[in-house]
Structure formats: structure tokens, C-alpha cells
Motif scaffolding. Structure first.
Motif, PDB file in Angstrom:
ATOM      1  N   UNK A 251      39.775  44.467  47.353  1.00  0.00           N
ATOM      2  CA  UNK A 251      39.955  45.914  47.170  1.00  0.00           C
ATOM      3  C   UNK A 251      39.277  46.786  48.212  1.00  0.00           C
ATOM      4  N   UNK A 252      38.449  46.225  49.078  1.00  0.00           N
ATOM      5  CA  UNK A 252      37.762  47.037  50.077  1.00  0.00           C
ATOM      6  C   UNK A 252      37.781  46.304  51.417  1.00  0.00           C
ATOM      7  N   UNK A 253      37.192  46.902  52.427  1.00  0.00           N
ATOM      8  CA  UNK A 253      37.132  46.272  53.728  1.00  0.00           C
ATOM      9  C   UNK A 253      36.337  44.975  53.663  1.00  0.00           C
ATOM     10  N   UNK A 254      36.832  43.956  54.357  1.00  0.00           N
ATOM     11  CA  UNK A 254      36.049  42.739  54.532  1.00  0.00           C
ATOM     12  C   UNK A 254      35.248  42.874  55.818  1.00  0.00           C
ATOM     13  N   UNK A 255      33.963  42.495  55.827  1.00  0.00           N
ATOM     14  CA  UNK A 255      33.189  42.562  57.073  1.00  0.00           C
ATOM     15  C   UNK A 255      33.855  41.729  58.164  1.00  0.00           C
ATOM     16  N   UNK A 256      33.690  42.167  59.415  1.00  0.00           N
ATOM     17  CA  UNK A 256      34.309  41.448  60.525  1.00  0.00           C
ATOM     18  C   UNK A 256      33.769  40.019  60.602  1.00  0.00           C
ATOM     19  N   UNK A 257      32.456  39.861  60.486  1.00  0.00           N
ATOM     20  CA  UNK A 257      31.843  38.529  60.409  1.00  0.00           C
ATOM     21  C   UNK A 257      31.669  38.192  58.941  1.00  0.00           C
ATOM     22  N   UNK A 258      32.365  37.161  58.501  1.00  0.00           N
ATOM     23  CA  UNK A 258      32.451  36.898  57.063  1.00  0.00           C
ATOM     24  C   UNK A 258      32.431  35.407  56.821  1.00  0.00           C
ATOM     25  N   UNK A 259      31.682  34.994  55.796  1.00  0.00           N
ATOM     26  CA  UNK A 259      31.605  33.576  55.447  1.00  0.00           C
ATOM     27  C   UNK A 259      31.658  33.428  53.932  1.00  0.00           C
ATOM     28  N   UNK A 260      32.651  34.054  53.323  1.00  0.00           N
ATOM     29  CA  UNK A 260      32.734  34.064  51.870  1.00  0.00           C
ATOM     30  C   UNK A 260      34.057  33.539  51.358  1.00  0.00           C
ATOM     31  N   UNK A 261      34.601  34.239  50.369  1.00  0.00           N
ATOM     32  CA  UNK A 261      35.816  33.818  49.674  1.00  0.00           C
ATOM     33  C   UNK A 261      37.051  34.101  50.528  1.00  0.00           C
ATOM     34  N   UNK A 262      37.799  33.043  50.835  1.00  0.00           N
ATOM     35  CA  UNK A 262      39.032  33.186  51.600  1.00  0.00           C
ATOM     36  C   UNK A 262      40.259  32.906  50.733  1.00  0.00           C
ATOM     37  N   UNK A 263      40.175  33.252  49.441  1.00  0.00           N
ATOM     38  CA  UNK A 263      41.313  33.035  48.546  1.00  0.00           C
ATOM     39  C   UNK A 263      42.166  34.288  48.385  1.00  0.00           C
ATOM     40  N   UNK A 264      41.761  35.385  49.014  1.00  0.00           N
ATOM     41  CA  UNK A 264      42.497  36.634  48.883  1.00  0.00           C
ATOM     42  C   UNK A 264      42.909  37.143  50.271  1.00  0.00           C
ATOM     43  N   UNK A 265      43.936  37.979  50.270  1.00  0.00           N
ATOM     44  CA  UNK A 265      44.253  38.739  51.465  1.00  0.00           C
ATOM     45  C   UNK A 265      43.128  39.746  51.705  1.00  0.00           C
ATOM     46  N   UNK A 266      42.806  39.985  52.956  1.00  0.00           N
ATOM     47  CA  UNK A 266      41.736  40.918  53.300  1.00  0.00           C
ATOM     48  C   UNK A 266      42.192  41.859  54.405  1.00  0.00           C
ATOM     49  N   UNK A 267      41.635  43.059  54.383  1.00  0.00           N
ATOM     50  CA  UNK A 267      41.833  44.025  55.461  1.00  0.00           C
ATOM     51  C   UNK A 267      40.527  44.131  56.240  1.00  0.00           C
ATOM     52  N   UNK A 268      40.616  44.001  57.558  1.00  0.00           N
ATOM     53  CA  UNK A 268      39.446  44.055  58.422  1.00  0.00           C
ATOM     54  C   UNK A 268      39.637  45.195  59.419  1.00  0.00           C
ATOM     55  N   UNK A 269      38.556  45.924  59.691  1.00  0.00           N
ATOM     56  CA  UNK A 269      38.602  46.986  60.693  1.00  0.00           C
ATOM     57  C   UNK A 269      38.147  46.406  62.024  1.00  0.00           C
ATOM     58  N   UNK A 270      39.072  46.329  62.987  1.00  0.00           N
ATOM     59  CA  UNK A 270      38.782  45.782  64.307  1.00  0.00           C
ATOM     60  C   UNK A 270      38.422  46.926  65.251  1.00  0.00           C
ATOM     61  N   UNK A 271      37.244  46.827  65.888  1.00  0.00           N
ATOM     62  CA  UNK A 271      36.768  47.906  66.748  1.00  0.00           C
ATOM     63  C   UNK A 271      37.707  48.171  67.920  1.00  0.00           C
ATOM     64  N   UNK A 272      38.434  47.150  68.375  1.00  0.00           N
ATOM     65  CA  UNK A 272      39.333  47.334  69.525  1.00  0.00           C
ATOM     66  C   UNK A 272      40.576  48.128  69.168  1.00  0.00           C
ATOM     67  N   UNK A 273      40.813  48.353  67.866  1.00  0.00           N
ATOM     68  CA  UNK A 273      42.016  49.064  67.420  1.00  0.00           C
ATOM     69  C   UNK A 273      41.672  50.292  66.580  1.00  0.00           C
ATOM     70  N   UNK A 274      40.452  50.752  66.598  1.00  0.00           N
ATOM     71  CA  UNK A 274      40.034  51.845  65.733  1.00  0.00           C
ATOM     72  C   UNK A 274      40.798  53.125  66.063  1.00  0.00           C
TER      73      UNK A 274
END
Length: 547
Positions: A251-274
Motif C-alpha cells: 500500500x505504500x512506497x517500497x524502499x529502493x534498498x529492500x530485503x523484505x517480503x517479495x510476495x506483493x507487487x511494489x511501487x518504488x521511487x527511482x531517483x533517475x526518473x523523479x
């Protein structure tokens, strides 16, 4: 109108300072067109492809009804029935894992294949292909021998329990060869953690897909004042609209560096495309999918993209790309990694020929050979580079060959091997361009999946008998096709319109002082020209079959 039951309460959301500034300054920064230069739009049915896209997406005074998010029959179920199910049945359906569904679907397909219609009795079912020559029938094993090697437990077991024949053959998976529940169990075990030997012909491959794009709501009332509220509304709408059998979305942004649950779709904010206003630059990260015979992971990808295409305009620039992360069951071994690395070096010119011009010479997807600090920059030919890979005696040594540590952790190569240093061991394919449709996403994912699966099953002596052209790569992948696991038809999108004899040398991207860069470029061009002549002569003097 908005998606059904999709209005989240976002008043409580806390914005970072950057997003607060973006929200305050949006009205001053929004241009009349409101779009960064170079954006591409995914074509919409019944309209023009891009002539009025900016006006359609960003004009605040234009308010249109959001089209209903419908799902094609046979691919995914309609959302409405899932919300009307009795509570107990609904909860049971939610808890059912994808692997259990795969086993159930497999049982249905095999039952359908074995039940000939009266008009077709005795003939081969239409949905079953010819027997594959890639598989070997296992030697028969008596019930007593099976009992001795694998004693039954006291717990109750389903007739198709995947553990029943866990230690039996890994290879007999062609539906025409399945003759008993034990045969079905042998196929279905692929849906569980496998203990198959690295040389086994069928191994489950895990993959994750990262897609970079720009998103703009088709209803101007739902642009959002900042990217945080935009993503909150998007994820809430997805979870309320897409059928429950598909993975949920964080339901919220996933941190760019992440080592958690990969069972869901995630949205990430990429600095190169801000971006400070709509369309918003985002990266969609998939759950970890498992590819095995008759797995249904592609339907999860299609469902997510049907949602996006129903409510949003999906746009792209040259900054956007598609990345595929791959790992092999039971951890990617040294032999697996060496064979993949050798295939990457050998077929680089074929893969380069498949890419659009904007992905050639891209600093985020450099050549593994020509820009390899242990290979091209040291003057090694492709053949010599493949020989150097064969001598690697440890994974760390192999990774240091592909991406030397002493120059820093540089992941920006077409194939990134740095993920082999951690668990689970992964390799990332970074070369594909932006994907604006589910067909594009799945074609690049299919290419990475087929390439890795073929590479780990082919030793370097056989590999180098195939010319590194588009036609040679196509033939190579076909030799290791696994029915029900690979879908070669998805690759037709990449092959169509391409010269089968095409082989394109990568553009070198050396680093350092200006005078050093020019000298290095000149030396690498000479190396690339010699390699091009050798490939052309090789292709002229060989023909299929290559072994």
C-alpha cells in the motif's frame, strides 16, 4: 467515475520534505503541456496514438469517465464474484497458494487430455503436443522399492501429494506420457522446493520483473497533488479491483534498498526518473514468480497490467528500462553461473541486435565483454574470455571476472552478476528497453527465462558451435524448450522483422581521463571489428543443425 470502492483515506499520509516541496510548487512548475520531452504513450484502442496525448492526460478541465477494468474470460476471473463468495469459501480461496492452484490446474488439464470425446475417440487430444525428445522416461520402480526408500508417514496425505514421488525422475513431464497419479505427482513436485541435481533437465526458475515508466491517471480528478497520494490511491484501487487469486500490492512506497517480503507487487521511487507533477516516474517491482511446467505466473503479470491499462496512461522515455532478475532452484551453482556467463559473452552480439537503438551504448547496461575490465579492456577475444570463465574455481572468482571488485560494485552491465554474492543468488538482465504493454514485459521475461534455462544445460564446447546471430540464438533456445514452461510464441515479437543473420557489436563505454578514454575506444573498436569479421565468416560457413 472512480474505480469501485477505491477511495482511500490519504489525509493521514506523511510526505517527505521533497514531496512537500513538490506539492507546494506544483502549480508554478506545471507547463501548459506538463510533460517531460521524449515521453512515449501506449496506444489506446479507438483513439490516436499520441497526437492529443498531453491534452488528454494533463488538462484539468477535461473530466472523463474511467473505463471499467474488465478481465478477459479464461485469463482472470471477474472481481465481482470474488466479493460475493461466502466468507469461509472466500478465506479458503485466499489462502490457497499458487503452487496448489498449479497442481489443481495441471490435474484438470491432464484429465481433459485423457478423456476423448465420442467424435474424437482414439485420437490425440488437440491441446496436447507431440512428445518432447528432451525428456527421458524414468525407469520403473516397484511399490515395494518406493516404500523401502521413502516410508509413509502417519499424517493423512492427499492422493496427489507431491511428496509421494519426490525422489523419482525429474524429467518425465510431457502430458502425453503421464499415466498415473504418481506421474502427475512427479510433474507437480516442480511447484515445491526441489532437490534436483544441477544437471537435471527441468529446474524451477525464480524471476522478478522491474518495469520503469511514467504513469498518469486518465481521470484528471485522480492525478494526486503529490506522488505519495497518487501511489496510495493506485495501490488501494489495485487491491480493491484485481481478483484475489493474484498477488496483492504493497500500500505504500517500497524502499529502493529492500530485503523484505517479495510476495506483493511494489511501487518504488527511482531517483533517475523523479518528477514534480504528473505523469509520475515510478518503478513497478513484481513479486518473486516461479516458472515451472504449467505454472501460471504470466497471468499475474497480465492481471496487473490490465489494471494499469484500464485506469492509467503508461508512458516511457529512453531513461526507462525493464530488468529481469533470475535465480535457479536449489541455489545457482558455480557450474550454472559459469555456463550463463559464457553464453552471455558468446551471444552478446545477437542480444544486442534485438535491442532498439536507444539501448545500445547505454551507460546503465554496458557490454559484459567489450567493457569487461578482465576481458575486452585487457585485449581478450570472446573465445579467450569464455576460456577464462571456464577456469574460475569459485563463485567469487567468477563474479570478479565479470565485474571486478577493486573497481567498486558496478552493477551497470547488460548482465549483472553481483547478486551471486548473496542469497538467494540472482543474475539480473538489464538490457531490455521500456515496456509499455504486458506483451512487451512478457516477451523480455521469456527471453531471459529461456536464455538462462538453455545456458545452464549447454557446455561451452557445444555453445561455441552456434553462430552468435539472431538466427543462431533462436535455434539455441529452441533446442532446450520445455513444454508448458517456456512459451516460444512470446518471443515472436522480438524475432519479427529482424534479419536472422544480424549480429551487432556493442558500443564501448570506457571510463577515465579524456585522453585515456579516446585511446581505449580506439583499441576496443579494433577488437570489435575483428570479432565482427570472425562472426560473419562463422555464420557463412555453418548451417543448422549446429550439433
Amino acid at each position: 467515475m472512480a474505480p469501485p470502492s477505491c477511495s482511500p483515506n490519504i489525509d493521514h499520509l506523511q510526505m517527505s520534505p521533497a514531496f512537500s516541496i513538490a506539492a507546494k510548487t506544483e502549480k508554478h512548475l506545471r507547463a501548459p503541456t506538463g510533460r517531460p520531452a521524449g515521453l512515449q504513450a501506449v496506444p489506446r484502442s479507438g483513439g490516436t496514438e499520441g497526437s492529443n496525448l498531453t491534452e488528454r492526460v494533463l488538462q484539468r478541465e477535461s473530466v472523463r469517465t474511467i473505463p471499467t477494468c474488465t478481465f478477459a474470460a479464461g485469463s482472470v476471473a471477474s472481481p465481482a464474484p470474488s466479493r460475493q463468495l461466502p466468507k469461509l469459501e472466500f478465506e479458503a480461496g485466499r489462502k490457497k497458494s499458487s503452487k496448489d492452484r498449479a497442481q489443481t490446474q495441471l490435474a484438470g488439464r491432464i484429465s481433459q487430455a485423457r478423456a476423448p470425446s465420442p467424435a474424437n475417440a482414439g485420437s490425440t487430444p488437440s491441446n496436447v503436443g507431440p512428445p518432447s525428445t528432451s525428456y527421458r522416461r524414468p525407469k520403473s520402480t516397484s511399490k515395494e522399492q518406493r516404500t523401502a526408500s521413502q516410508p509413509p508417514t502417519t499424517s493423512e496425505r492427499h492422493p496427489l501429494d507431491i511428496n509421494e514421488d519426490k525422489k523419482r525422475s525429474e524429467t518425465a513431464t510431457d502430458p502425453q506420457h503421464l499415466e498415473s497419479p504418481g506421474d502427475l505427482a512427479r510433474v507437480s513436485h516442480c511447484a515445491q522446493p526441489s532437490t534436483s541435481h544441477p544437471a537435471s533437465e527441468i529446474r524451477t526458475i525464480k524471476l522478478g520483473i522491474e518495469t520503469e515508466f511514467y504513469l498518469a491517471s486518465r481521470d484528471t480528478d485522480y492525478h494526486g497533488n503529490d506522488v505519495t497520494s497518487f501511489v496510495a490511491f493506485l495501490t488501494h484501487s489495485y487491491n480493491a479491483t484485481v481478483p484475489q487469486q493474484h498477488p496483492r500490492m504493497r500500500p505504500d512506497f517500497r524502499p529502493y534498498s529492500f530485503d523484505g517480503d517479495y510476495h506483493k507487487w511494489c511501487i518504488v521511487l527511482d531517483a533517475t526518473m523523479s518528477s514534480l507533477f504528473s505523469p509520475w516516474g515510478l518503478e513497478l517491482v513484481s513479486p518473486i514468480f516461479e516458472a515451472f511446467p504449467l505454472s501460471t505466473w504470466r497471468q499475474d503479470v497480465i492481471a496487473a497490467w490490465k489494471f494499469l491499462q484500464s485506469y492509467y496512461d503508461v508512458l516511457g522515455t529512453e531513461l526507462c528500462a525493464t530488468h529481469i532478475h533470475i535465480s535457479i532452484e536449489s541455489e545457482t551453482s558455480l557450474q550454472d553461473s559459469k555456463r550463463i556467463a559464457q553464453a552471455v559473452i558468446h551471444f552478446e552480439t545477437a542480444l544486442e541486435a534485438l535491442m532498439p537503438p536507444e539501448r545500445r551504448g547505454n551507460e546503465y547496461a554496458k557490454s559484459n565483454w567489450l567493457d569487461g575490465r578482465r576481458f575486452g579492456r585487457e585485449g581478450l577475444t570472446r573465445h579467450e574470455s569464455i576460456a577464462a570463465i571456464e577456469k574460475a574455481s569459485h563463485l567469487r572468482e567468477l563474479v570478479d571476472l565479470m565485474q571486478p571488485f577493486r573497481f567498486g560494485a558496478d552493477r551497470d552491465y547488460a548482465w549483472n552478476f553481483l547478486g551471486l554474492q548473496s542469497f538467494p543468488r540472482t543474475i539480473e538482465f538489464r538490457k531490455p528497453p521500456v515496456s509499455l504493454t504486458p506483451d512487451a514485459v512478457l516477451s523480455w521475461a521469456e527471453l531471459a527465462l529461456a536464455f538462462v534455462h538453455a545456458s545452464v544445460r549447454c557446455e561451452s564446447s557445444k555453445l561455441q558451435k552456434v553462430p552468435p546471430t539472431i538466427g543462431g540464438l533462436r535455434w539455441f533456445l529452441h533446442q532446450f524448450h520445455v513444454p508448458g514452461m517456456n512459451e516460444p510464441a512470446r518471443l515472436e515479437r522480438l524475432w519479427t522483422g529482424k534479419d536472422q543473420r544480424a549480429a551487432v557489436e556493442p558500443i564501448p563505454l570506457p571510463e577515465g581521463k579524456e585522453e585515456e578514454i579516446e585511446d581505449m575506444k580506439a583499441r576496443l573498436r579494433v577488437l570489435a571489428e575483428a570479432d565482427k569479421r570472425q562472426i560473419q565468416a562463422f555464420a557463412d560457413n555453418t548451417q543448422e543443425p549446429y550439433w
